[in-house]
Design a protein around this motif. Structure first.
Motif, PDB file in Angstrom:
ATOM      1  N   GLU A   1      -3.150  10.652   6.772  1.00 19.84           N
ATOM      2  CA  GLU A   1      -3.090  11.625   7.605  1.00 19.84           C
ATOM      3  C   GLU A   1      -1.633  11.985   7.756  1.00 19.84           C
ATOM      4  OE1 GLU A   1      -4.543  14.154  10.429  1.00 19.84           O
ATOM      5  OE2 GLU A   1      -5.713  12.664   9.173  1.00 19.84           O
ATOM      6  N   TYR A   2      -0.571  11.008   7.641  1.00 17.58           N
ATOM      7  CA  TYR A   2       0.777  11.470   7.591  1.00 17.58           C
ATOM      8  C   TYR A   2       1.330  12.412   6.289  1.00 17.58           C
ATOM      9  CZ  TYR A   2       5.751  10.975   6.863  1.00 17.58           C
ATOM     10  OH  TYR A   2       7.184  11.173   6.435  1.00 17.58           O
ATOM     11  N   ILE A   3       0.698  12.099   5.161  1.00 18.49           N
ATOM     12  CA  ILE A   3       0.914  12.861   3.876  1.00 18.49           C
ATOM     13  C   ILE A   3       0.267  14.265   4.250  1.00 18.49           C
ATOM     14  CG2 ILE A   3       0.490  13.162   1.661  1.00 18.49           C
ATOM     15  CD1 ILE A   3       0.656  10.099   1.395  1.00 18.49           C
ATOM     16  N   LEU A   4      -1.046  14.374   4.860  1.00 17.46           N
ATOM     17  CA  LEU A   4      -1.498  15.755   4.920  1.00 17.46           C
ATOM     18  C   LEU A   4      -0.946  16.487   5.876  1.00 17.46           C
ATOM     19  CD1 LEU A   4      -5.171  14.594   4.901  1.00 17.46           C
ATOM     20  CD2 LEU A   4      -3.968  15.668   3.201  1.00 17.46           C
ATOM     21  N   LYS A   5      -0.210  15.942   7.020  1.00 18.71           N
ATOM     22  CA  LYS A   5       0.641  16.715   7.907  1.00 18.71           C
ATOM     23  C   LYS A   5       1.730  17.241   7.590  1.00 18.71           C
ATOM     24  CE  LYS A   5      -1.831  15.053  12.159  1.00 18.71           C
ATOM     25  NZ  LYS A   5      -1.508  14.265  13.309  1.00 18.71           N
ATOM     26  N   ASN A   6       2.505  16.221   6.782  1.00 22.26           N
ATOM     27  CA  ASN A   6       4.003  16.639   6.358  1.00 22.26           C
ATOM     28  C   ASN A   6       4.228  16.796   4.816  1.00 22.26           C
ATOM     29  OD1 ASN A   6       5.494  15.592   8.710  1.00 22.26           O
ATOM     30  ND2 ASN A   6       3.849  13.893   8.608  1.00 22.26           N
TER      31      ASN A   6
ATOM     32  N   GLY B   1       6.777  12.569  -2.583  1.00 31.30           N
ATOM     33  CA  GLY B   1       7.999  13.066  -2.135  1.00 31.30           C
ATOM     34  C   GLY B   1       8.485  12.755  -0.629  1.00 31.30           C
ATOM     35  N   LEU B   2       7.595  11.759   0.075  1.00 32.89           N
ATOM     36  CA  LEU B   2       7.955  11.637   1.652  1.00 32.89           C
ATOM     37  C   LEU B   2       8.574  10.254   1.422  1.00 32.89           C
ATOM     38  CD1 LEU B   2       4.455  12.525   3.004  1.00 32.89           C
ATOM     39  CD2 LEU B   2       6.706  13.871   2.973  1.00 32.89           C
ATOM     40  N   PRO B   3       9.509  10.057   2.491  1.00 33.06           N
ATOM     41  CA  PRO B   3      10.397   8.877   2.797  1.00 33.06           C
ATOM     42  C   PRO B   3       9.740   7.610   2.573  1.00 33.06           C
ATOM     43  CG  PRO B   3      11.328  10.624   4.257  1.00 33.06           C
ATOM     44  CD  PRO B   3       9.902  11.123   3.621  1.00 33.06           C
TER      45      PRO B   3
ATOM     46  N   GLY C   1      10.226   4.778   4.113  1.00 31.11           N
ATOM     47  CA  GLY C   1      10.299   4.058   5.317  1.00 31.11           C
ATOM     48  C   GLY C   1       9.036   4.688   6.421  1.00 31.11           C
ATOM     49  N   ASP C   2       9.060   6.152   6.171  1.00 34.17           N
ATOM     50  CA  ASP C   2       8.158   6.870   7.088  1.00 34.17           C
ATOM     51  C   ASP C   2       6.518   6.378   6.666  1.00 34.17           C
ATOM     52  OD1 ASP C   2      10.010   7.945   8.262  1.00 34.17           O
ATOM     53  OD2 ASP C   2       9.976  10.069   7.351  1.00 34.17           O
ATOM     54  N   LEU C   3       6.425   6.214   5.276  1.00 32.66           N
ATOM     55  CA  LEU C   3       4.949   5.873   4.919  1.00 32.66           C
ATOM     56  C   LEU C   3       4.741   4.281   5.256  1.00 32.66           C
ATOM     57  CD1 LEU C   3       5.333   6.896   1.299  1.00 32.66           C
ATOM     58  CD2 LEU C   3       3.811   8.078   3.063  1.00 32.66           C
ATOM     59  N   ILE C   4       5.756   3.273   5.191  1.00 36.99           N
ATOM     60  CA  ILE C   4       5.643   2.139   5.903  1.00 36.99           C
ATOM     61  C   ILE C   4       5.336   2.108   7.542  1.00 36.99           C
ATOM     62  CG2 ILE C   4       6.694  -0.177   6.497  1.00 36.99           C
ATOM     63  CD1 ILE C   4       8.147   0.333   3.519  1.00 36.99           C
ATOM     64  N   GLN C   5       5.979   3.167   8.018  1.00 38.68           N
ATOM     65  CA  GLN C   5       6.004   3.011   9.468  1.00 38.68           C
ATOM     66  C   GLN C   5       4.549   3.708   9.985  1.00 38.68           C
ATOM     67  OE1 GLN C   5       8.853   5.035  12.272  1.00 38.68           O
ATOM     68  NE2 GLN C   5       7.322   6.554  12.282  1.00 38.68           N
ATOM     69  N   GLU C   6       4.164   4.639   9.331  1.00 38.77           N
ATOM     70  CA  GLU C   6       2.717   5.056   9.562  1.00 38.77           C
ATOM     71  C   GLU C   6       1.718   4.004   9.236  1.00 38.77           C
ATOM     72  OE1 GLU C   6       2.104   7.808  11.120  1.00 38.77           O
ATOM     73  OE2 GLU C   6       4.043   8.076  11.317  1.00 38.77           O
ATOM     74  N   GLY C   7       2.043   3.335   8.105  1.00 33.92           N
ATOM     75  CA  GLY C   7       1.090   2.232   7.719  1.00 33.92           C
ATOM     76  C   GLY C   7       0.946   1.028   8.561  1.00 33.92           C
TER      77      GLY C   7
ATOM     78  N   VAL D   1       1.029  -1.116   0.109  1.00 37.96           N
ATOM     79  CA  VAL D   1      -0.163  -0.081   0.041  1.00 37.96           C
ATOM     80  C   VAL D   1       0.863   1.327  -0.062  1.00 37.96           C
ATOM     81  CG1 VAL D   1      -1.817   1.411   1.314  1.00 37.96           C
ATOM     82  CG2 VAL D   1      -1.978  -1.199   0.998  1.00 37.96           C
ATOM     83  N   SER D   2       1.902   1.176   0.639  1.00 44.24           N
ATOM     84  CA  SER D   2       2.850   2.418   0.761  1.00 44.24           C
ATOM     85  C   SER D   2       3.584   2.791  -0.316  1.00 44.24           C
ATOM     86  CB  SER D   2       3.795   2.182   1.782  1.00 44.24           C
ATOM     87  OG  SER D   2       4.692   1.259   1.470  1.00 44.24           O
ATOM     88  N   ARG D   3       3.603   1.871  -1.419  1.00 44.34           N
ATOM     89  CA  ARG D   3       4.180   1.980  -2.558  1.00 44.34           C
ATOM     90  C   ARG D   3       3.314   2.990  -3.544  1.00 44.34           C
ATOM     91  NH1 ARG D   3       5.988  -3.504  -2.844  1.00 44.34           N
ATOM     92  NH2 ARG D   3       8.297  -3.590  -2.649  1.00 44.34           N
ATOM     93  N   GLN D   4       2.095   2.980  -3.083  1.00 47.43           N
ATOM     94  CA  GLN D   4       1.234   3.806  -4.074  1.00 47.43           C
ATOM     95  C   GLN D   4       1.283   5.282  -3.597  1.00 47.43           C
ATOM     96  OE1 GLN D   4      -2.956   2.093  -3.248  1.00 47.43           O
ATOM     97  NE2 GLN D   4      -2.261   0.317  -3.225  1.00 47.43           N
ATOM     98  N   TYR D   5       1.953   5.589  -2.582  1.00 48.46           N
ATOM     99  CA  TYR D   5       1.928   7.059  -2.223  1.00 48.46           C
ATOM    100  C   TYR D   5       3.494   7.569  -2.120  1.00 48.46           C
ATOM    101  CZ  TYR D   5      -2.560   5.673  -0.382  1.00 48.46           C
ATOM    102  OH  TYR D   5      -3.890   5.555  -0.247  1.00 48.46           O
TER     103      TYR D   5
END
Length: 313
Positions: free
Chosen positions: A126-131, A83-85, A87-93, A75-79
């Motif tokens: 939520e992570y993407i919108l905040k960062n 331009g966000l890391p 690893g951070d996307l995976i962590q939030e997921g 799922v994280s690969r779709q985002y």
């Protein structure tokens, strides 16, 4: 955590499946390990979910989380386009996955993978919108929907333009595309335009740091600052107004009649044609003295008024 996870097709078990996850710092190794973790059968998933729900068995919850780490990676690969890391996307997921496991009800007849998908995406959103930007670009439900659909829909419109051989790709949407997007997403055309404007802009520092050569950088704070309502400026303006009215009147009252008339004619009188009052020579002729004498009286009167104004203030 010492745990056993049964593979779907064999009776063999993996002791301590956490050992398959590498130490922090190597994202590729983590993704590879997450994809190697065994998946659970429906029966195993139901068993572990009931143990966690009924007995608060954290070991069973850990097995549910581990078996779905690959889903978070997918799922994280779709985002990645934001331009966000990664690893951070995976962590939030993973945070969303754990929330899904906590709320999962095995008696609803739904597999955890389907239930967890919503929670994983919600945390990543939520992570993407905040960062994504310093200033949050989407707060309402309609804005969030537009934020995560605008880019893909614009790409689709560009592809349609190319297929129709309509010339170069547009960077902005035309009115027909705005209306089509608004209908599809069930939002107002004005909201589509507003979100496109937000996404096309960028963050600007209000007060940029000085450059390497020591020169001050020019930023919006230089022309956006409103000093009219700054407390000190307001007090100073009020004091100037008082001095210009009551203060001047008090200072004029401290003068004799001749000195006061000279000051009023020279500094305070304005005719209908915006011209000033009498000249030194006009006043000299009226009082029967030289123009230099009128100037001396004027200077002395101004000094006396200055002293009176200082005492009044």
């Amino acid at each position: 955590m010492s745990a056993l996870i049964a593979t779907p097709n064999t009776a063999m078990a993996v002791a301590n499946p956490w050992s398959l996850v590498p130490p922090l710092g190597n994202l590729d190794a983590y993704i590879s390990a997450a994809n190697r973790l065994p998946m659970l059968t429906l029966e195993e998933e139901q068993e572990f979910a009931r143990k966690f729900k009924n007995d608060n068995d954290l070991e069973a919850a850990g097995k549910l989380v581990l078996s779905h780490l690959r889903l978070v990676v997918s799922v994280s690969r779709q985002y990645l386009g934001y331009g966000l890391p990664h690893g951070d996307l995976i962590q939030e997921g993973n945070v969303g996955l754990m929330k899904a496991v906590k709320r999962f009800d095995p008696d609803q007849g739904v597999r955890l993978v389907s239930y967890a998908l919503h929670w994983i995406k919600a945390e990543i959103h939520e992570y993407i919108l905040k960062n994504w930007r310093m200033v949050k670009v989407a707060t309402t439900k309609a804005q969030r929907k537009l934020f995560f659909n605008l880019r893909s829909m614009k790409q689709r419109f560009k592809s349609d333009d190319a297929a129709a051989d309509l010339g170069t790709h547009r960077e902005t949407l035309n009115p027909e595309q705005i209306d089509a997007m608004a209908r599809e997403l069930k939002v107002k055309p004005e909201e589509v335009i507003e979100m496109e404007t937000r996404l096309s802009g960028g963050d600007v520092l209000l007060d940029p740091s000085p450059s390497d050569d020591g020169e001050d950088a020019f930023g919006p704070i230089a022309y956006l600052t409103d000093t009219n309502h700054e407390p000190v400026a307001m007090i100073e303006a009020r004091q100037r107004d008082v001095l210009a009215t009551d203060g001047i009147a008090t200072a004029l009252n401290s003068l004799d009649a001749r000195s006061r008339r000279i000051v009023e004619e020279r500094w305070l009188k304005v005719n209908d044609d915006n011209s000033g009052g009498m000249t030194l020579h006009d006043l000299a002729a009226e009082y029967g003295v030289s123009a230099e004498r009128i100037r001396q009286i004027e200077v002395a009167a101004m000094k006396k008024m200055k002293t009176a104004l200082a005492a009044y203030a």
